[in-house]
Design a protein around this motif. Structure first.
Motif, mmCIF file in Angstrom:
data_model
loop_
_atom_site.group_PDB
_atom_site.id
_atom_site.type_symbol
_atom_site.label_atom_id
_atom_site.label_comp_id
_atom_site.label_asym_id
_atom_site.label_seq_id
_atom_site.Cartn_x
_atom_site.Cartn_y
_atom_site.Cartn_z
ATOM 1 N N GLN A 1 17.610 -33.773 -26.796
ATOM 2 C CA GLN A 1 17.301 -33.134 -28.064
ATOM 3 C C GLN A 1 17.588 -34.055 -29.244
ATOM 4 O O GLN A 1 16.868 -34.059 -30.244
ATOM 5 N N GLY A 2 18.665 -34.840 -29.127
ATOM 6 C CA GLY A 2 18.965 -35.799 -30.192
ATOM 7 C C GLY A 2 17.865 -36.829 -30.334
ATOM 8 O O GLY A 2 17.495 -37.237 -31.445
ATOM 9 N N MET A 3 17.299 -37.232 -29.207
ATOM 10 C CA MET A 3 16.214 -38.215 -29.230
ATOM 11 C C MET A 3 14.957 -37.616 -29.856
ATOM 12 O O MET A 3 14.274 -38.261 -30.649
ATOM 13 N N VAL A 4 14.628 -36.383 -29.500
ATOM 14 C CA VAL A 4 13.458 -35.718 -30.066
ATOM 15 C C VAL A 4 13.579 -35.613 -31.572
ATOM 16 O O VAL A 4 12.635 -35.929 -32.319
ATOM 17 N N SER A 5 14.738 -35.183 -32.031
ATOM 18 C CA SER A 5 14.964 -35.040 -33.476
ATOM 19 C C SER A 5 14.869 -36.387 -34.181
ATOM 20 O O SER A 5 14.252 -36.501 -35.247
ATOM 21 N N ALA A 6 15.454 -37.430 -33.571
ATOM 22 C CA ALA A 6 15.430 -38.758 -34.189
ATOM 23 C C ALA A 6 14.013 -39.307 -34.281
ATOM 24 O O ALA A 6 13.621 -39.898 -35.301
ATOM 25 N N LEU A 7 13.221 -39.113 -33.245
ATOM 26 C CA LEU A 7 11.850 -39.600 -33.257
ATOM 27 C C LEU A 7 11.015 -38.891 -34.314
ATOM 28 O O LEU A 7 10.203 -39.515 -35.011
ATOM 29 N N ARG A 8 11.216 -37.580 -34.461
ATOM 30 C CA ARG A 8 10.473 -36.834 -35.483
ATOM 31 C C ARG A 8 10.834 -37.308 -36.886
ATOM 32 O O ARG A 8 9.957 -37.525 -37.726
ATOM 33 N N ASP A 9 12.123 -37.483 -37.123
ATOM 34 C CA ASP A 9 12.559 -37.932 -38.447
ATOM 35 C C ASP A 9 12.060 -39.349 -38.741
ATOM 36 O O ASP A 9 11.636 -39.646 -39.858
ATOM 37 N N ALA A 10 12.117 -40.209 -37.729
ATOM 38 C CA ALA A 10 11.681 -41.593 -37.922
ATOM 39 C C ALA A 10 10.190 -41.650 -38.214
ATOM 40 O O ALA A 10 9.739 -42.408 -39.081
ATOM 41 N N ALA A 11 9.392 -40.849 -37.512
ATOM 42 C CA ALA A 11 7.950 -40.844 -37.716
ATOM 43 C C ALA A 11 7.580 -40.375 -39.114
ATOM 44 O O ALA A 11 6.581 -40.816 -39.689
ATOM 45 N N ALA A 12 8.391 -39.481 -39.670
ATOM 46 C CA ALA A 12 8.111 -38.968 -41.012
ATOM 47 C C ALA A 12 8.447 -39.994 -42.091
ATOM 48 O O ALA A 12 7.904 -39.935 -43.196
ATOM 49 N N ALA A 13 9.341 -40.946 -41.768
ATOM 50 C CA ALA A 13 9.819 -41.886 -42.789
ATOM 51 C C ALA A 13 9.202 -43.268 -42.683
ATOM 52 O O ALA A 13 9.288 -44.052 -43.633
ATOM 53 N N ALA A 14 8.590 -43.605 -41.540
ATOM 54 C CA ALA A 14 8.191 -44.990 -41.293
ATOM 55 C C ALA A 14 6.736 -45.104 -40.866
ATOM 56 O O ALA A 14 6.085 -44.116 -40.502
ATOM 57 N N ASP A 15 6.233 -46.343 -40.914
ATOM 58 C CA ASP A 15 4.888 -46.653 -40.438
ATOM 59 C C ASP A 15 4.889 -47.056 -38.969
ATOM 60 O O ASP A 15 3.832 -47.136 -38.340
ATOM 61 N N MET A 16 6.068 -47.330 -38.422
ATOM 62 C CA MET A 16 6.226 -47.705 -37.022
ATOM 63 C C MET A 16 7.658 -47.396 -36.623
ATOM 64 O O MET A 16 8.574 -47.472 -37.444
ATOM 65 N N VAL A 17 7.842 -47.034 -35.349
ATOM 66 C CA VAL A 17 9.178 -46.742 -34.833
ATOM 67 C C VAL A 17 9.414 -47.621 -33.608
ATOM 68 O O VAL A 17 8.556 -47.726 -32.727
ATOM 69 N N ILE A 18 10.584 -48.265 -33.566
ATOM 70 C CA ILE A 18 10.955 -49.118 -32.437
ATOM 71 C C ILE A 18 12.333 -48.716 -31.936
ATOM 72 O O ILE A 18 13.284 -48.633 -32.719
ATOM 73 N N THR A 19 12.432 -48.466 -30.650
ATOM 74 C CA THR A 19 13.735 -48.245 -30.013
ATOM 75 C C THR A 19 13.937 -49.334 -28.970
ATOM 76 O O THR A 19 13.000 -50.026 -28.565
ATOM 77 N N SER A 20 15.165 -49.479 -28.515
ATOM 78 C CA SER A 20 15.436 -50.374 -27.391
ATOM 79 C C SER A 20 16.310 -49.637 -26.400
ATOM 80 O O SER A 20 17.251 -48.938 -26.770
ATOM 81 N N GLY A 21 15.974 -49.800 -25.119
ATOM 82 C CA GLY A 21 16.705 -49.115 -24.057
ATOM 83 C C GLY A 21 16.114 -47.743 -23.769
ATOM 84 O O GLY A 21 15.433 -47.134 -24.598
ATOM 85 N N GLY A 22 16.342 -47.273 -22.551
ATOM 86 C CA GLY A 22 15.957 -45.911 -22.203
ATOM 87 C C GLY A 22 14.507 -45.699 -21.851
ATOM 88 O O GLY A 22 13.997 -44.594 -21.996
ATOM 89 N N VAL A 23 13.809 -46.757 -21.382
ATOM 90 C CA VAL A 23 12.393 -46.568 -21.059
ATOM 91 C C VAL A 23 12.072 -46.851 -19.592
ATOM 92 O O VAL A 23 10.912 -46.841 -19.208
ATOM 93 N N SER A 24 13.076 -47.108 -18.774
ATOM 94 C CA SER A 24 12.790 -47.364 -17.364
ATOM 95 C C SER A 24 12.830 -46.043 -16.596
ATOM 96 O O SER A 24 12.540 -44.988 -17.140
ATOM 97 N N VAL A 25 13.214 -46.076 -15.333
ATOM 98 C CA VAL A 25 13.174 -44.856 -14.534
ATOM 99 C C VAL A 25 14.571 -44.354 -14.195
ATOM 100 O O VAL A 25 14.748 -43.567 -13.271
#
Length: 439
Positions: free
Chosen positions: A261-285
């Protein structure tokens, strides 16, 4: 293949397929623009062609200190005669010249110069009316005055060439010519050129805003106590440096814990403020990888696996109704930098209006055998240099684990080994990408 359909799914993409899909995302994008003063333009990308409103230089002027004179009518220099293959030269250039005035930079000589007379001139000063040749001071010596006028003697007059040491009006940039084209990223030399045209402001693409954050319960901010099972957050600061080098406005959102849920909220807030969003980590299996599920709830996932090393797990998609591009980069620090250079940088440059940009690639010979595996593109950290003959050679920096960030510091390039290759033998040719972001 079309990323707009988001039909790439679980398939492993080649590096070229992934880059094509990413750049396709920006094909319909049109960056916003702003007009900025000259001093604020460095690193920005022009939105329109710049047409010269003046000749540069404005006046035909001297390229050397010396004297300006009109070449005697009907005469050629000895040098010209030799260049034209003639056996006999016409009359030689007179040795002695009477001085009738001076032309200084900013204070030109406006009168017609009499025949067989000359004007003292400084570098950059306008050529007086009727004059066409400059003889530099080093080739002049004082001669006895005549009729109350100073005179100079030309040494070695046979070496003088008509029209020498003269810069023609508009020879750098003529009036009405396109001096710089839209899509040019402005460096110091471009600012100097704009200033020479009298241009004091220009229309450029608006600064792209990129939100970044790191993920993981184990990630700790530098300066904080390091837990027993923790690691310091290197990725966010590598990304910050890479982004600012591209003239990006960075929105640093810090470190997010492993929480869906923290990730969902962070992604929504970032998308509203920026032209691009970049994270690192947490994309494997892994069990604690939250990015892909969170992206499914807040946007769309285009793909997340690429046939390359380092950097195979790389998620790309878009967020929210704004359709903001999203990169979920790997967690290992070298993989973050490599994937940024291969995929994030081209998209940012495209969004900034730099449509013609291509990464610099050079060819070099391998100083040693280089390991690879067929079926994927390997990016090795390397050091290249030129030998005495100008031939480029490259070697690896040693251990190539994607967590060995010191190998990136020791390198000045990436060695790019194509997917069909199972390795490179010493002496074979290989492609390298210099680190253009440094310096």
């Amino acid at each position: 293949m079309s990323l707009s359909c988001f039909d790439l799914g679980e398939r492993m993409l080649s590096v070229d397929e992934a880059l094509e899909a990413i750049l396709g995302f920006a094909a319909a994008s049109s960056p916003a623009h702003e007009t900025l003063p000259l001093a604020a333009l460095r690193g920005r990308v022009l939105s329109e062609d710049i047409t010269s409103p003046v000749n540069v230089p404005q006046n035909t002027n001297a390229a050397m200190d010396g004297i300006a004179l009109a070449w005697p009518v009907g005469q050629q220099s000895q040098r010209q005669v030799q260049e034209q293959g003639q056996k006999h030269a016409p009359l030689a250039l007179p040795e002695c010249w009477a001085l009738v005035g001076e032309s200084l930079a900013g204070h030109g000589y406006r009168d017609e110069v009499p025949e067989h007379a000359a004007v003292s001139i400084t570098t950059g000063a306008p050529m007086p009316p009727g004059t066409d040749t400059v003889i530099m001071s080093e080739q002049l010596e004082e001669a006895p005055p005549e009729a109350g006028r100073e005179r100079v003697r030309v040494t070695r007059p046979e070496t003088v060439k008509v029209g020498q040491h003269v810069r023609q009006a508009g020879e750098d940039v003529p009036l009405g010519a396109v001096a710089l084209t839209a899509g040019t990223r402005l460096a110091a030399e471009h600012l100097g050129l704009l200033a020479s045209l009298g241009v004091d402001r220009a229309r450029v693409s608006r600064q792209v805003k990129v939100a970044i954050f790191s993920t993981g319960d184990e990630v700790t901010a530098p300066g904080e106590p390091l837990p027993m099972d923790g690691i310091f957050d290197a990725n966010r600061f590598s990304l910050h440096g890479l982004l600012t080098a591209l003239g990006v406005e960075v929105i640093d959102l810090g470190i997010l814990a492993d929480s869906s849920q923290g990730m969902v909220s962070a992604l929504r807030d970032a998308a509203a403020a920026a032209d691009m969003v970049i994270t690192s980590g947490g994309v494997s299996v892994g069990q604690a990888d939250w990015i892909k599920p969170a992206l499914a709830e807040t946007g769309e996932l285009g793909f997340w696996r690429i046939a390359m090393r380092p950097g195979r797990p790389l998620a790309f998609g878009r967020l929210g109704s704004e359709r903001v591009p999203f990169f979920g980069l790997p967690g290992n620090p070298v993989a973050v930098m490599v994937t940024f250079l291969q995929f994030v940088q081209p998209l940012i440059r495209r969004l900034q209006g730099e449509h013609a940009w291509q990464p610099l690639r050079l060819m070099a010979r391998a100083e040693e055998s280089l390991k690879s595996r067929s079926g994927r593109v390997d990016f090795l950290r390397g050091v290249y240099h030129a030998d005495e003959s100008g031939q480029l050679w490259v070697r690896s920096t040693g251990r190539q684990g994607s967590g060995i960030l010191s190998s990136m510091v020791a390198a000045n390039c990436l060695i790019e080994i194509a997917a069909p290759c199972a390795g490179i033998e010493a002496g074979e040719t290989v492609t390298l990408q210099p680190f253009m972001h440094r310096g």
